[in-house]
Enzyme design. Sequence first.
Site, PDB file in Angstrom:
ATOM      1  N   SER A 145     -62.021  11.629  88.035  1.00  0.00           N
ATOM      2  CA  SER A 145     -61.620  11.309  86.670  1.00  0.00           C
ATOM      3  C   SER A 145     -60.704  10.093  86.659  1.00  0.00           C
ATOM      4  O   SER A 145     -59.945   9.861  87.604  1.00  0.00           O
ATOM      5  CB  SER A 145     -60.886  12.504  86.053  1.00  0.00           C
ATOM      6  OG  SER A 145     -60.267  12.161  84.833  1.00  0.00           O
ATOM      7  N   TYR A 158     -55.348  19.298  85.611  1.00  0.00           N
ATOM      8  CA  TYR A 158     -56.698  18.784  85.844  1.00  0.00           C
ATOM      9  C   TYR A 158     -56.649  17.554  86.746  1.00  0.00           C
ATOM     10  O   TYR A 158     -57.390  17.445  87.731  1.00  0.00           O
ATOM     11  CB  TYR A 158     -57.324  18.448  84.495  1.00  0.00           C
ATOM     12  CG  TYR A 158     -58.621  17.690  84.545  1.00  0.00           C
ATOM     13  CD1 TYR A 158     -59.829  18.344  84.753  1.00  0.00           C
ATOM     14  CD2 TYR A 158     -58.645  16.309  84.348  1.00  0.00           C
ATOM     15  CE1 TYR A 158     -61.029  17.664  84.774  1.00  0.00           C
ATOM     16  CE2 TYR A 158     -59.835  15.607  84.365  1.00  0.00           C
ATOM     17  CZ  TYR A 158     -61.029  16.285  84.580  1.00  0.00           C
ATOM     18  OH  TYR A 158     -62.211  15.587  84.608  1.00  0.00           O
TER      19      TYR A 158
END
Length: 250
Positions: A145, A158
């Site tokens: 990400s 996350y």
Amino acid sequence: MTTPKLALVTGGSRGIGKDIALSLAQKGIDVVLTYHRQQAEAAAVVTAAEALGRKAVALQLDTADVSSLEAFFARLTSVLQASFGVSRFDFLINNAGTSLQAPFAETTEAQFDEMLNIHLKGVYFLTQKALPLLNDGGRIINMSSATTRISYPGASAYAVMKGAVDVFTRYLAAELGARGITANVVAPGAIFGGGAMPDTPEMRAFAAQIAALGRVGLPDDVSGVVAFLCTNEAKWLNGQRLELTGGVNL
């Protein structure tokens, strides 16, 4: 006659994973895709891949449940032989995952553990158990990400796991090089239609504003790069992180 290449794509029933499966099929690659709960959607992806002239199978898997991996790979071994006539596959794409928006000060241990199990522990041990079935000269592509480079409040748990995936991938590249296996990371930014983040007009406007290309990201902005990494043209790309944001915070 050359045997077609074969990919295992986790989380392939919708969003980015669906597009990855179909982009691979368009390149002549057969696909085994996994789904957690979306059985009907996974079956539709199989049908779409078959319409492109490829073989495809969907298998249920909860990547967060490491205890289920041994049974999954036993099923996969049977499917490889029965459906594809092979004993191994060529490409592993660790795509399955979910997002979490929670301020650091309010993140619970249960939320942290969920991110850990899905995005790090599951990826680590699924890849480990896949190694005996992965052909020499194969490829591993891990989904990370942009949040590992750009800090967005509310994404700490996350992003921490995705940052660990970045490091893990470099170790895979170093340790599996003797088998000719490459390992790379694809790190998308905000992708709309990917099923993992809120899709609102406000979010789309914000994402378009901060991207140098002036638009939001879509699943096919990611899937084409993943498919490229499974081609011969990408054979010398190894241990790298490819960020797909359209140019955010340059």
